[in-house]
Design a protein around this motif. Structure first.
Motif, PDB file in Angstrom:
ATOM      1  N   UNK A 249       0.851  -1.199   0.000  1.00 34.23           N
ATOM      2  CA  UNK A 249       0.000   0.000   0.000  1.00 34.23           C
ATOM      3  C   UNK A 249       0.883   1.245   0.000  1.00 34.23           C
ATOM      4  N   UNK A 250       0.701   2.067  -0.992  1.00 30.07           N
ATOM      5  CA  UNK A 250       1.490   3.299  -1.114  1.00 30.07           C
ATOM      6  C   UNK A 250       0.547   4.506  -1.149  1.00 30.07           C
ATOM      7  N   UNK A 251       0.901   5.506  -0.356  1.00 26.79           N
ATOM      8  CA  UNK A 251       0.134   6.751  -0.302  1.00 26.79           C
ATOM      9  C   UNK A 251       0.849   7.808  -1.140  1.00 26.79           C
ATOM     10  N   UNK A 252       0.105   8.495  -1.989  1.00 27.98           N
ATOM     11  CA  UNK A 252       0.690   9.558  -2.816  1.00 27.98           C
ATOM     12  C   UNK A 252       0.117  10.896  -2.357  1.00 27.98           C
TER      13      UNK A 252
ATOM     14  N   UNK B 271       0.284  10.948 -12.326  1.00 23.65           N
ATOM     15  CA  UNK B 271       1.076  10.092 -13.234  1.00 23.65           C
ATOM     16  C   UNK B 271       1.808   9.007 -12.445  1.00 23.65           C
ATOM     17  N   UNK B 272       2.390   9.395 -11.320  1.00 19.45           N
ATOM     18  CA  UNK B 272       3.131   8.441 -10.485  1.00 19.45           C
ATOM     19  C   UNK B 272       2.177   7.404  -9.886  1.00 19.45           C
ATOM     20  N   UNK B 273       0.995   7.864  -9.467  1.00 17.53           N
ATOM     21  CA  UNK B 273       0.010   6.931  -8.900  1.00 17.53           C
ATOM     22  C   UNK B 273      -0.398   5.900  -9.952  1.00 17.53           C
TER      23      UNK B 273
ATOM     24  N   UNK C 224      -1.359  -1.156  -4.368  1.00 17.20           N
ATOM     25  CA  UNK C 224      -2.629  -0.600  -3.898  1.00 17.20           C
ATOM     26  C   UNK C 224      -2.354   0.877  -3.548  1.00 17.20           C
ATOM     27  N   UNK C 225      -2.768   1.782  -4.436  1.00 17.76           N
ATOM     28  CA  UNK C 225      -2.385   3.195  -4.313  1.00 17.76           C
ATOM     29  C   UNK C 225      -3.543   4.031  -3.776  1.00 17.76           C
TER      30      UNK C 225
END
Ligand code: FMN
Length: 208
Positions: free
Chosen positions: A21-24, A41-43, A52-53
């Motif tokens: 899980x990554x938070x942007x 774009x990165x997400x 899982x963004x």
């Protein structure tokens, strides 16, 4: 306990890895923000890699400028607590920051300052930074692409004892960096974004 970290069981070695899980976090609220665009774009790139963004807006966590008297009188605002818990619900965080006068904008610094003041039960203050992996990126119309903001942000997060991955992305001439399909058009930018995403995933997985 960070998300996905669980007690050992007889099934260990047989269970699938929990999704990473990554938070942007875009560091600008401005309509048409170059940094919000790069964050999107990165997400997308992270999602393509199976992550899982979650992409948030700091506009959903409005905070007053940090003031010790305010904290003494009213405690840490609920939006700071919510933001800290949002970070805590992810294995890694990508912050995409504008550059203001060679540094990070107040929106970004103030959010970090407040989050460092949050202390949830059974945690030490700042634990949420120490247990997480951060990646940093910036977009600017200038040739340097926000490099000095990245240096400042790296220093701040490192001082919070976060793991900040070595790769970073400074998107130069960001207003002219996209094609008609809203994709990055310069191979060097695409490669830098992919390297950033790859390293963020690798290091976050190692710390899961
Ligand atoms: C107060 C202020 C200071 C700025 N200083 C810098 C700077 O030092 N370096 C730079 O590359 N751009 C600087 N800029 C331009 C921003 O990078 C540009 O406005 C950018 O589009 C802001 O990010 P955003 O599009 O995500 O809102 C500055 C802008 C403002 C409003």
């Amino acid at each position: 306990m960070p998300p996905g970290r669980r007690p050992r069981s007889a099934l260990d070695g047989h269970e699938p890895m929990p999704a990473l899980k990554i938070l942007v976090i875009p560091g600008s609220l401005r309509t048409g923000s170059l940094n919000a665009r790069l964050a999107a774009t990165a997400a997308h790139e992270l999602a393509q890699a199976g992550v899982d963004v979650t992409r948030i807006s700091l506009g959903d966590f409005p905070l007053p400028i940090y003031d010790g008297d305010l904290q003494t009188k009213s405690g840490v605002p609920k939006h700071a607590i919510n933001l800290k818990r949002m970070i805590g619900a992810h294995h890694g965080v990508l912050v995409v920051t504008p550059e203001y006068n060679s540094s990070v904008p107040p929106l970004v610094k103030n959010a970090i300052d407040w989050v460092t003041r949050v202390q949830d039960a059974h945690e030490t203050r700042g634990q949420v930074f120490r247990e997480r992996v951060f990646a940093i990126a910036a977009a600017s119309e200038s040739r340097l692409g926000g490099t000095r903001a990245l240096a400042a942000l790296r220093l701040i997060l490192s001082a919070c004892r976060a793991t900040v991955i070595p790769n970073q992305l400074a998107l130069s001439f960001a207003g002219d960096a996209y094609d008609d399909m809203d994709r990055l058009k310069h191979p060097a930018d695409i490669e830098a974004l992919q390297a950033l995403v790859r390293q963020l995933i690798e290091v976050s997985q190692r710390m899961m």
